[in-house]
Design a protein around this motif. Structure first.
Motif, PDB file in Angstrom:
ATOM      1  N   TYR A 188       0.804  -1.225   0.000  1.00 19.20           N
ATOM      2  CA  TYR A 188       0.000   0.000   0.000  1.00 19.20           C
ATOM      3  C   TYR A 188       0.844   1.286   0.000  1.00 19.20           C
ATOM      4  N   ASN A 190       2.907   4.450  -1.400  1.00 20.45           N
ATOM      5  CA  ASN A 190       2.710   5.302  -2.575  1.00 20.45           C
ATOM      6  C   ASN A 190       4.081   5.820  -3.009  1.00 20.45           C
ATOM      7  N   SER A 192       4.656   7.433  -5.952  1.00 21.87           N
ATOM      8  CA  SER A 192       4.491   8.348  -7.083  1.00 21.87           C
ATOM      9  C   SER A 192       5.485   9.496  -7.065  1.00 21.87           C
ATOM     10  N   ARG A 212       6.985   3.637 -11.089  1.00 18.28           N
ATOM     11  CA  ARG A 212       6.623   4.164  -9.764  1.00 18.28           C
ATOM     12  C   ARG A 212       5.171   3.875  -9.400  1.00 18.28           C
ATOM     13  N   THR A 213       4.299   3.919 -10.377  1.00 19.84           N
ATOM     14  CA  THR A 213       2.859   3.869 -10.100  1.00 19.84           C
ATOM     15  C   THR A 213       2.161   2.720 -10.817  1.00 19.84           C
ATOM     16  N   ASN A 215       0.730  -0.180 -10.281  1.00 23.29           N
ATOM     17  CA  ASN A 215       0.261  -1.007  -9.181  1.00 23.29           C
ATOM     18  C   ASN A 215      -0.706  -2.074  -9.684  1.00 23.29           C
ATOM     19  N   ASN A 220       2.785  -2.761  -3.872  1.00 18.15           N
ATOM     20  CA  ASN A 220       3.211  -1.548  -4.582  1.00 18.15           C
ATOM     21  C   ASN A 220       4.734  -1.461  -4.569  1.00 18.15           C
ATOM     22  N   GLU A 247       4.956   7.926   0.291  1.00 17.10           N
ATOM     23  CA  GLU A 247       3.709   8.395   0.886  1.00 17.10           C
ATOM     24  C   GLU A 247       2.834   7.213   1.310  1.00 17.10           C
ATOM     25  N   ASN A 248       1.843   7.507   2.139  1.00 22.89           N
ATOM     26  CA  ASN A 248       0.899   6.498   2.622  1.00 22.89           C
ATOM     27  C   ASN A 248       1.602   5.382   3.387  1.00 22.89           C
ATOM     28  N   ASN A 249       2.627   5.751   4.153  1.00 26.53           N
ATOM     29  CA  ASN A 249       3.378   4.780   4.936  1.00 26.53           C
ATOM     30  C   ASN A 249       3.910   5.476   6.184  1.00 26.53           C
TER      31      ASN A 249
END
Length: 263
Positions: A188, A190, A192, A212-213, A215, A220, A247-249
Motif C-alpha cells: 500500500y 505510494n 508516485s 513508480r505507479t 500497481n 506496490n 507516501e501512505n506509509n
C-alpha cells in the motif's frame, strides 16, 4: 539455491497430441525450494506450498505457450492445444518461455529477473515475492512454465511481513542473482513522488527509475535500473540504497546496503 537445480523435468506430455502431462515430483519439490529460497532471501515467509488440485490446469497453460512458441495471458481460442482451463490459468499466472532447458526451478529465477521491455514494473517478481502469499500452483513443459499469480489456485493470508521487500535485498547476494532491474516494495505504499539514490565504491551511481505507479501486481513497488553495477569482481562490492519521499506509509525514508559477492 544450487541444491534446487533441476536437470531433467521428467515432463510426460506431448505437444503433437496436446497432452499437457506432468513433471516429476523431484522437479516440483526443487521448484518449490527455489521459490522459498528467494522469499527467504528478501525476509519473507519461506513456507510456500503448492496446490496440487490445479497442477493440470497450469500444465495446460504451459503446454499452450510451448505449442504456440509465444506467451499470452489472453490466448485466442484458435491457438494450438487451447483449452478453457488452460486459458484461465494463462490469465492468472506468471508465464515464461525459453530454450529447451527452461523448466522447473530455472523458470523461477527467470521470474525474479523479470527481463524484457514489457516487464519494467517487474510484475512477475512482485507476485512471487508478494507479502501475503502462502500457496501457489505450477506447471511446465521442457521450455515453458506457468506459476499462479492470483485467482482460484492461489492462497493469500494476512501475515507479518518485513518493513520492506527489496530485490536485490539488504545484505549479501551472489553475483549471478543480481539483475538489471532493482525493486523496492511496501504494501500500500505510494511511490508516485519517491526518489532513489545509490552509492557504490566510486561514488553516486547513475540510475533510471522505470516504474513508480504501476500497481496491481502484488505489493506496490518502485523499480529502477542502475548503471555499471559490478557483478564480476573477485572482491565483495557494496552498494548503498536510499528510498525517500514514500507516501501512505508510517516511514517515508529507508536506507540499506547490498553486498554483492562471488560465491
Amino acid at each position: 539455491y544450487l541444491g534446487s537445480i533441476v536437470n531433467d523435468s521428467g515432463w510426460t506430455g506431448n505437444i503433437s497430441t496436446c497432452d499437457a502431462g506432468l513433471i516429476s515430483q523431484d522437479a516440483l519439490d526443487k521448484t518449490l525450494v527455489r521459490i522459498n529460497y528467494f522469499r527467504r532471501l528478501v525476509g519473507l515467509n519461506d513456507n510456500i506450498t503448492f496446490n496440487s488440485d490445479y497442477f493440470d490446469m497450469q500444465q495446460q497453460a504451459a503446454l499452450m505457450m510451448d505449442a504456440n512458441t509465444q506467451l499470452s495471458h489472453h490466448p485466442s481460442s484458435n491457438w494450438l492445444c487451447w483449452t478453457t482451463d488452460g486459458d484461465y490459468a494463462a490469465g492468472t499466472s506468471s508465464l515464461g518461455i525459453g530454450p529447451a532447458d527452461y523448466h522447473s526451478s530455472k523458470c523461477i529465477t527467470g521470474i525474479i529477473e523479470d527481463a524484457g521491455i514489457n516487464n519494467t514494473a517487474v510484475g512477475h517478481r512482485r507476485w512471487l515475492l508478494f507479502s501475503r502469499a502462502s500457496e501457489f500452483s505450477f506447471g511446465c513443459t521442457n521450455r515453458a512454465a506457468a506459476l499462479t499469480s492470483f485467482g482460484d489456485a492461489v492462497k493469500f493470508e494476512n501475515r507479518h511481513f518485513p518493513d520492506y521487500i527489496a530485490y536485490p535485498p539488504n545484505g549479501y547476494i551472489p553475483q549471478e542473482l543480481v539483475f538489471e532491474r532493482w525493486s523496492f516494495s511496501i504494501p500500500y505504499g505510494n511511490f508516485s513522488n519517491a526518489q532513489v539514490l545509490m552509492d557504490g565504491p566510486d561514488g553516486e551511481i547513475s540510475l533510471n527509475v522505470v516504474s513508480r505507479t504501476d500497481n496491481g501486481y502484488g505489493d506496490n513497488t518502485i523499480v529502477w535500473e542502475p548503471q555499471n553495477v559490478l557483478t564480476s569482481s573477485n572482491e565483495d562490492i557494496e552498494y548503498f540504497v536510499t528510498i525517500s519521499d514514500i507516501e501512505n506509509n508510517s516511514v517515508d525514508n529507508y536506507s540499506y546496503s547490498v553486498k554483492i559477492f562471488k560465491p
